[in-house]
Design a protein around this motif. Sequence first.
Motif, PDB file in Angstrom:
ATOM      1  N   LEU A  30      -9.466  -8.119   9.982  1.00 43.23           N
ATOM      2  CA  LEU A  30      -9.850  -6.538   9.626  1.00 43.23           C
ATOM      3  C   LEU A  30      -8.318  -5.851   9.740  1.00 43.23           C
ATOM      4  CD1 LEU A  30     -13.212  -5.980  11.009  1.00 43.23           C
ATOM      5  CD2 LEU A  30     -12.729  -6.063   8.697  1.00 43.23           C
ATOM      6  N   SER A  31      -7.796  -6.257  10.698  1.00 39.54           N
ATOM      7  CA  SER A  31      -6.533  -5.552  10.924  1.00 39.54           C
ATOM      8  C   SER A  31      -5.544  -5.508   9.927  1.00 39.54           C
ATOM      9  CB  SER A  31      -5.632  -5.864  12.348  1.00 39.54           C
ATOM     10  OG  SER A  31      -5.309  -7.181  12.102  1.00 39.54           O
ATOM     11  N   HIS A  32      -5.537  -6.877   9.281  1.00 37.18           N
ATOM     12  CA  HIS A  32      -4.722  -7.014   8.125  1.00 37.18           C
ATOM     13  C   HIS A  32      -5.000  -6.345   6.998  1.00 37.18           C
ATOM     14  CE1 HIS A  32      -1.822 -10.917   8.605  1.00 37.18           C
ATOM     15  NE2 HIS A  32      -1.364  -9.782   8.189  1.00 37.18           N
ATOM     16  N   VAL A  33      -6.268  -6.413   6.703  1.00 39.62           N
ATOM     17  CA  VAL A  33      -6.970  -5.618   5.359  1.00 39.62           C
ATOM     18  C   VAL A  33      -6.786  -4.032   5.541  1.00 39.62           C
ATOM     19  CG1 VAL A  33      -9.319  -5.258   4.262  1.00 39.62           C
ATOM     20  CG2 VAL A  33      -8.694  -7.466   4.968  1.00 39.62           C
ATOM     21  N   VAL A  34      -6.871  -3.570   6.724  1.00 38.96           N
ATOM     22  CA  VAL A  34      -6.929  -2.302   6.842  1.00 38.96           C
ATOM     23  C   VAL A  34      -5.517  -1.678   6.847  1.00 38.96           C
ATOM     24  CG1 VAL A  34      -7.284  -0.312   8.768  1.00 38.96           C
ATOM     25  CG2 VAL A  34      -8.942  -1.983   8.383  1.00 38.96           C
ATOM     26  N   ILE A  36      -3.275  -2.846   5.356  1.00 38.80           N
ATOM     27  CA  ILE A  36      -2.600  -2.802   3.687  1.00 38.80           C
ATOM     28  C   ILE A  36      -3.327  -1.802   2.806  1.00 38.80           C
ATOM     29  CG2 ILE A  36      -2.725  -4.393   1.708  1.00 38.80           C
ATOM     30  CD1 ILE A  36      -2.299  -6.694   3.409  1.00 38.80           C
ATOM     31  N   VAL A  37      -4.738  -1.916   2.918  1.00 39.15           N
ATOM     32  CA  VAL A  37      -5.603  -0.860   2.434  1.00 39.15           C
ATOM     33  C   VAL A  37      -4.867   0.621   2.757  1.00 39.15           C
ATOM     34  CG1 VAL A  37      -7.898   0.230   1.756  1.00 39.15           C
ATOM     35  CG2 VAL A  37      -7.258  -2.374   2.127  1.00 39.15           C
ATOM     36  N   LEU A  38      -4.929   0.838   3.801  1.00 39.65           N
ATOM     37  CA  LEU A  38      -4.529   2.261   4.421  1.00 39.65           C
ATOM     38  C   LEU A  38      -3.088   2.656   4.603  1.00 39.65           C
ATOM     39  CD1 LEU A  38      -7.428   2.899   7.101  1.00 39.65           C
ATOM     40  CD2 LEU A  38      -7.402   3.468   4.772  1.00 39.65           C
ATOM     41  N   HIS A  39      -2.253   1.525   4.283  1.00 33.87           N
ATOM     42  CA  HIS A  39      -0.890   1.720   4.444  1.00 33.87           C
ATOM     43  C   HIS A  39      -0.326   2.461   5.664  1.00 33.87           C
ATOM     44  CE1 HIS A  39      -0.402   1.017   0.110  1.00 33.87           C
ATOM     45  NE2 HIS A  39      -1.426   1.795  -0.101  1.00 33.87           N
ATOM     46  N   LEU A  40      -0.960   1.586   6.932  1.00 35.75           N
ATOM     47  CA  LEU A  40      -0.558   2.045   8.084  1.00 35.75           C
ATOM     48  C   LEU A  40       0.855   1.928   8.535  1.00 35.75           C
ATOM     49  CD1 LEU A  40      -3.577   0.649  10.256  1.00 35.75           C
ATOM     50  CD2 LEU A  40      -3.186   2.974   9.265  1.00 35.75           C
ATOM     51  N   VAL A  44       1.871   0.326  14.011  1.00 37.86           N
ATOM     52  CA  VAL A  44       0.559   0.416  14.313  1.00 37.86           C
ATOM     53  C   VAL A  44      -0.106  -1.142  13.725  1.00 37.86           C
ATOM     54  CG1 VAL A  44      -1.559   1.573  13.954  1.00 37.86           C
ATOM     55  CG2 VAL A  44       0.441   2.837  14.107  1.00 37.86           C
ATOM     56  N   ALA A  45       0.225  -1.279  12.397  1.00 36.36           N
ATOM     57  CA  ALA A  45      -0.345  -2.557  11.864  1.00 36.36           C
ATOM     58  C   ALA A  45       0.223  -3.813  12.832  1.00 36.36           C
ATOM     59  CB  ALA A  45       0.078  -2.759  10.617  1.00 36.36           C
ATOM     60  N   GLY A  46       1.415  -3.900  13.032  1.00 42.54           N
ATOM     61  CA  GLY A  46       1.853  -4.873  13.912  1.00 42.54           C
ATOM     62  C   GLY A  46       1.065  -5.029  15.336  1.00 42.54           C
ATOM     63  N   ALA A  47       0.983  -3.904  15.692  1.00 42.13           N
ATOM     64  CA  ALA A  47       0.511  -3.792  17.140  1.00 42.13           C
ATOM     65  C   ALA A  47      -0.960  -4.486  17.253  1.00 42.13           C
ATOM     66  CB  ALA A  47       0.261  -2.407  17.860  1.00 42.13           C
ATOM     67  N   SER A 232      -6.547 -14.382   7.762  1.00 42.61           N
ATOM     68  CA  SER A 232      -6.013 -13.132   7.665  1.00 42.61           C
ATOM     69  C   SER A 232      -4.500 -13.373   6.855  1.00 42.61           C
ATOM     70  CB  SER A 232      -5.923 -12.466   9.049  1.00 42.61           C
ATOM     71  OG  SER A 232      -5.021 -13.183   9.979  1.00 42.61           O
ATOM     72  N   ILE A 233      -3.800 -14.597   7.599  1.00 43.38           N
ATOM     73  CA  ILE A 233      -2.603 -14.750   6.933  1.00 43.38           C
ATOM     74  C   ILE A 233      -2.474 -15.235   5.464  1.00 43.38           C
ATOM     75  CG2 ILE A 233      -0.620 -16.284   7.306  1.00 43.38           C
ATOM     76  CD1 ILE A 233      -1.488 -16.336  10.371  1.00 43.38           C
ATOM     77  N   ILE A 234      -3.787 -15.817   5.137  1.00 39.89           N
ATOM     78  CA  ILE A 234      -3.891 -16.264   3.574  1.00 39.89           C
ATOM     79  C   ILE A 234      -4.142 -15.231   2.818  1.00 39.89           C
ATOM     80  CG2 ILE A 234      -5.126 -17.715   1.871  1.00 39.89           C
ATOM     81  CD1 ILE A 234      -5.906 -19.494   4.281  1.00 39.89           C
ATOM     82  N   VAL A 235      -4.907 -14.098   3.267  1.00 42.56           N
ATOM     83  CA  VAL A 235      -5.525 -13.034   2.399  1.00 42.56           C
ATOM     84  C   VAL A 235      -4.335 -11.836   2.410  1.00 42.56           C
ATOM     85  CG1 VAL A 235      -7.122 -10.808   2.414  1.00 42.56           C
ATOM     86  CG2 VAL A 235      -7.825 -13.196   3.070  1.00 42.56           C
ATOM     87  N   ALA A 236      -3.564 -11.863   3.403  1.00 41.72           N
ATOM     88  CA  ALA A 236      -2.568 -10.523   3.317  1.00 41.72           C
ATOM     89  C   ALA A 236      -1.518 -10.642   2.128  1.00 41.72           C
ATOM     90  CB  ALA A 236      -1.698 -10.479   4.560  1.00 41.72           C
ATOM     91  N   PRO A 237      -0.893 -11.454   1.711  1.00 42.06           N
ATOM     92  CA  PRO A 237      -0.021 -11.350   0.754  1.00 42.06           C
ATOM     93  C   PRO A 237      -0.614 -11.262  -0.640  1.00 42.06           C
ATOM     94  CG  PRO A 237      -0.086 -13.777   1.425  1.00 42.06           C
ATOM     95  CD  PRO A 237      -0.770 -12.922   2.564  1.00 42.06           C
TER      96      PRO A 237
END
Length: 295
Positions: A30-34, A36-40, A44-47, A232-237
């Motif tokens: 979810l952290s990866h998806v959120v 990317i979707v919200l352009h955090l 913040v995204a890394g943490a 999450s690592i597969i989905v992110a790119p």
Amino acid sequence: MNQTEIAQGQELADTWIAPALWVLAAASVLSHVVSIVLHLPQVVAGAMLALSLMLFGLLHGRATYGWRGIVWFIAVCLGVSNLFENLSILTGFPFGWYHYSDAMGPRLFLVPLLIGPAYFGVGYLSWTLARAILGDESGRLNGILSFATPVIASFIMVSWDLTIDPMMSTITGNWIWHRGGSYFGVPLVNFLGWYLTVYVFFQIFALYVRRARPAPRHLLGYWAAPMFAYTSIIVAPVLGLLLDSQSASLADPAGQLWQVSDIRAVTALVGLFTVLPFWLVAVFRIAARTGPTAR
């Protein structure tokens, strides 16, 4: 405390560790998806990702190697990675010449604090995938496994960096390659340096495990939870490619222009044909060993 009391305590711990692993695996996805979707913001995204994967690795590693073993993994991983990162920033070896921008938050010496947990979180998942691929059920790395596991885990780890480095450097500028590079502004030596760095701490840990002789406690979902976390690592790119419609071009420090859309497309393809195959082989190997009783 007698052996019965110790065993009861371990069983009690297992009752909450198993569901906690699934929660943390879901949090990493979810952290990866959120993000990317919200352009955090990157810090913040890394943490979010680093924290969820670090806690996952800590708990799953405790079930495999005990607290002493997983703390040793963390210490070696953080120590070696921070040493090589600082060394490269100062000397250009082993990754090449670069520096981190202020976007990554506070630092330990010259390296942002978020980098270490990311090394451990993804490193532990890569290690676990390598174990699954090589059929290491015991966690003891018998025979050639003590050398084969670090080799395979290092390739898995570098495949992840192939999907993130152009985006994190050329697009978002979290770190800056002083002389650019042929892989969308990233020098090829970076990936050789990555392999060297992760191989060193994987191999050190493998030699420790060979001596420590752990006895894994196979929780419900022992193999399935890390396989899920790794998605999450597969989905992110791929998600980054689908949701980013930028048509802009960017210049690296060497003056070479790169198209953002090309970077997104190529890193997604690299993920699909490197990261995903490692994951599929691990999943198929687990399924072949466990059959209808897969955990």
